[in-house]
Design an enzyme around this catalytic site. Sequence first.
Site, PDB file in Angstrom:
ATOM      1  N   TRP A  21       7.324   7.615  -5.120  1.00 44.94           N
ATOM      2  CA  TRP A  21       6.770   6.775  -6.182  1.00 44.94           C
ATOM      3  C   TRP A  21       5.663   7.547  -6.906  1.00 44.94           C
ATOM      4  O   TRP A  21       4.766   6.967  -7.509  1.00 44.94           O
ATOM      5  CB  TRP A  21       6.173   5.490  -5.600  1.00 44.94           C
ATOM      6  CG  TRP A  21       7.177   4.695  -4.827  1.00 44.94           C
ATOM      7  CD1 TRP A  21       8.004   3.733  -5.317  1.00 44.94           C
ATOM      8  CD2 TRP A  21       7.487   4.789  -3.442  1.00 44.94           C
ATOM      9  NE1 TRP A  21       8.799   3.222  -4.322  1.00 44.94           N
ATOM     10  CE2 TRP A  21       8.508   3.851  -3.158  1.00 44.94           C
ATOM     11  CE3 TRP A  21       6.991   5.574  -2.398  1.00 44.94           C
ATOM     12  CZ2 TRP A  21       9.040   3.682  -1.886  1.00 44.94           C
ATOM     13  CZ3 TRP A  21       7.527   5.403  -1.132  1.00 44.94           C
ATOM     14  CH2 TRP A  21       8.534   4.468  -0.889  1.00 44.94           C
ATOM     15  N   ASP A  50      15.041   8.616  -1.833  1.00 44.60           N
ATOM     16  CA  ASP A  50      15.168   7.435  -2.682  1.00 44.60           C
ATOM     17  C   ASP A  50      14.169   7.457  -3.830  1.00 44.60           C
ATOM     18  O   ASP A  50      12.997   7.787  -3.643  1.00 44.60           O
ATOM     19  CB  ASP A  50      14.942   6.181  -1.838  1.00 44.60           C
ATOM     20  CG  ASP A  50      15.001   4.908  -2.662  1.00 44.60           C
ATOM     21  OD1 ASP A  50      16.124   4.525  -3.071  1.00 44.60           O
ATOM     22  OD2 ASP A  50      13.947   4.297  -2.909  1.00 44.60           O
ATOM     23  N   TYR A  55       9.711   4.483 -11.538  1.00 45.35           N
ATOM     24  CA  TYR A  55       8.567   5.032 -10.826  1.00 45.35           C
ATOM     25  C   TYR A  55       7.871   6.079 -11.683  1.00 45.35           C
ATOM     26  O   TYR A  55       8.412   7.158 -11.952  1.00 45.35           O
ATOM     27  CB  TYR A  55       8.990   5.648  -9.493  1.00 45.35           C
ATOM     28  CG  TYR A  55       9.619   4.691  -8.516  1.00 45.35           C
ATOM     29  CD1 TYR A  55       9.419   3.316  -8.607  1.00 45.35           C
ATOM     30  CD2 TYR A  55      10.420   5.150  -7.484  1.00 45.35           C
ATOM     31  CE1 TYR A  55       9.997   2.439  -7.708  1.00 45.35           C
ATOM     32  CE2 TYR A  55      11.002   4.282  -6.572  1.00 45.35           C
ATOM     33  CZ  TYR A  55      10.787   2.925  -6.695  1.00 45.35           C
ATOM     34  OH  TYR A  55      11.374   2.057  -5.792  1.00 45.35           O
ATOM     35  N   GLN A 179      18.962  -3.032  -1.003  1.00 49.70           N
ATOM     36  CA  GLN A 179      17.662  -2.457  -0.624  1.00 49.70           C
ATOM     37  C   GLN A 179      16.565  -3.515  -0.779  1.00 49.70           C
ATOM     38  O   GLN A 179      15.932  -3.640  -1.819  1.00 49.70           O
ATOM     39  CB  GLN A 179      17.326  -1.230  -1.493  1.00 49.70           C
ATOM     40  CG  GLN A 179      16.073  -0.514  -1.027  1.00 49.70           C
ATOM     41  CD  GLN A 179      15.721   0.684  -1.885  1.00 49.70           C
ATOM     42  OE1 GLN A 179      14.615   0.780  -2.390  1.00 49.70           O
ATOM     43  NE2 GLN A 179      16.651   1.610  -2.058  1.00 49.70           N
ATOM     44  N   LEU A 210       5.827  -0.797   6.242  1.00 53.47           N
ATOM     45  CA  LEU A 210       4.465  -0.988   6.747  1.00 53.47           C
ATOM     46  C   LEU A 210       3.704  -2.035   5.940  1.00 53.47           C
ATOM     47  O   LEU A 210       2.476  -2.117   6.022  1.00 53.47           O
ATOM     48  CB  LEU A 210       3.709   0.343   6.744  1.00 53.47           C
ATOM     49  CG  LEU A 210       4.333   1.433   7.631  1.00 53.47           C
ATOM     50  CD1 LEU A 210       3.513   2.719   7.560  1.00 53.47           C
ATOM     51  CD2 LEU A 210       4.442   0.961   9.080  1.00 53.47           C
ATOM     52  N   LYS A 218      -4.988   0.256   9.866  1.00 50.12           N
ATOM     53  CA  LYS A 218      -6.289   0.765   9.404  1.00 50.12           C
ATOM     54  C   LYS A 218      -7.195  -0.326   8.862  1.00 50.12           C
ATOM     55  O   LYS A 218      -8.405  -0.115   8.702  1.00 50.12           O
ATOM     56  CB  LYS A 218      -6.091   1.851   8.354  1.00 50.12           C
ATOM     57  CG  LYS A 218      -5.388   1.402   7.078  1.00 50.12           C
ATOM     58  CD  LYS A 218      -5.118   2.606   6.183  1.00 50.12           C
ATOM     59  CE  LYS A 218      -4.268   2.239   4.974  1.00 50.12           C
ATOM     60  NZ  LYS A 218      -3.894   3.434   4.201  1.00 50.12           N
ATOM     61  N   ARG A 230      -5.271   1.876  -0.150  1.00 49.57           N
ATOM     62  CA  ARG A 230      -4.587   1.183  -1.238  1.00 49.57           C
ATOM     63  C   ARG A 230      -5.329  -0.087  -1.661  1.00 49.57           C
ATOM     64  O   ARG A 230      -5.339  -0.460  -2.824  1.00 49.57           O
ATOM     65  CB  ARG A 230      -3.166   0.845  -0.810  1.00 49.57           C
ATOM     66  CG  ARG A 230      -2.319   0.221  -1.899  1.00 49.57           C
ATOM     67  CD  ARG A 230      -0.910  -0.071  -1.425  1.00 49.57           C
ATOM     68  NE  ARG A 230      -0.211   1.138  -1.024  1.00 49.57           N
ATOM     69  CZ  ARG A 230       1.116   1.236  -0.919  1.00 49.57           C
ATOM     70  NH1 ARG A 230       1.866   0.194  -1.200  1.00 49.57           N
ATOM     71  NH2 ARG A 230       1.684   2.351  -0.538  1.00 49.57           N
ATOM     72  N   GLN A 291       1.596  12.008   7.759  1.00 46.89           N
ATOM     73  CA  GLN A 291       2.121  10.640   7.781  1.00 46.89           C
ATOM     74  C   GLN A 291       3.621  10.649   8.039  1.00 46.89           C
ATOM     75  O   GLN A 291       4.135   9.864   8.837  1.00 46.89           O
ATOM     76  CB  GLN A 291       1.815   9.932   6.464  1.00 46.89           C
ATOM     77  CG  GLN A 291       0.349   9.621   6.249  1.00 46.89           C
ATOM     78  CD  GLN A 291       0.100   8.951   4.909  1.00 46.89           C
ATOM     79  OE1 GLN A 291       0.987   8.905   4.053  1.00 46.89           O
ATOM     80  NE2 GLN A 291      -1.099   8.450   4.714  1.00 46.89           N
ATOM     81  N   ASN A 295       5.973   9.091  11.081  1.00 44.04           N
ATOM     82  CA  ASN A 295       7.084   8.172  10.797  1.00 44.04           C
ATOM     83  C   ASN A 295       8.393   8.634  11.432  1.00 44.04           C
ATOM     84  O   ASN A 295       9.202   7.811  11.887  1.00 44.04           O
ATOM     85  CB  ASN A 295       7.282   8.026   9.285  1.00 44.04           C
ATOM     86  CG  ASN A 295       6.140   7.300   8.604  1.00 44.04           C
ATOM     87  OD1 ASN A 295       5.366   6.596   9.237  1.00 44.04           O
ATOM     88  ND2 ASN A 295       6.037   7.468   7.296  1.00 44.04           N
TER      89      ASN A 295
END
Length: 325
Positions: A21, A50, A55, A179, A210, A218, A230, A291, A295
């Site tokens: 993104w 993906d 985006y 999706q 998540l 967090k 975020r 990260q 994952n």
Amino acid sequence: MRYRNVGKSGLKISEIALGSWVTDLKGTAAEDVARKTVELAYDNGVNFFDCADAYSAGAAERFFGEVLNEFPRRELVISSKVFFPTGDGVNDRGLSRKHIFESCEQSLKNIRTDYLDLYYCHRFDESTDLEETLRAMSDLVAQGKVLYYGVSEEWGGARLQEAQRIIERLGLYPITVVQPQYNLADRYIEHEIMGVCDRLGIGITTFSPLAQGLLTGKYRKGEPLPAGSRATWQADHQINDLLTDANLDMVERLRKVADELGTNLPVLSLAWILQHREISCVIAGASKPSQLENNLKASGFEIPADAMAEIDRITGFHRFERHVG
């Protein structure tokens, strides 16, 4: 890395996929980090990447096109999506035949590929007849520009079944994949969509595993928002709306389950999704290699039945079933 078929199709994708993104990273320090993240994914067996034309106004597609061009195309499964505005024109949006065809051509140019493995209707278009949309997507498959097509959000069980009736009546290529958003904090697809997809042989590639960052652990009750998270900058405040006391208490209880299993909350959250046989993969975003590295541990991580039952108790989920009489 483990792989699963997309529904009843023969297409195999990695259990963990990488979504992009990104904003326009050209010439920034973040570009190198993002590139290393994609390279790490590929080196660890991720084959599904993906994206969507919406985006960052095509910048995400162009970034993927530049980086993925370094790898053999036959080893990659690349997707994009169509629906959201790509310009100011009255036809620069939606799921009309015109917009679908023009958007597909632009996505192919952006990603530097002759075909898309998966192409999704990003949302449902109330203003376009469903038959027109399905014919256009099926025609892209017939032309070889798309190998499989599917849908994303706002396509509930009833719409999927309506689409199936049209597809069968007209002899069109079928919907292969959906999706939807799916995570421990939002299990709505278990009410109906999972069952419909199972009956129709449609694969499910989930996003937001998540829950906008809620399930990273967090965010803690009574503590300030982590700097740079975020919740401190997201314009639509989706994550902020999730930071309720009830959700934060749930996260703390889930964290204890993860600790008891010798893992961390993000891995538990992704692995929990993959415990459901209807799921083809989890699409995870990662802003840096560390990260993604975490994952990837979710692929193949088995959660015992007693822990799955405890997770159900913690989330308080009950599948809706209407009984008459």
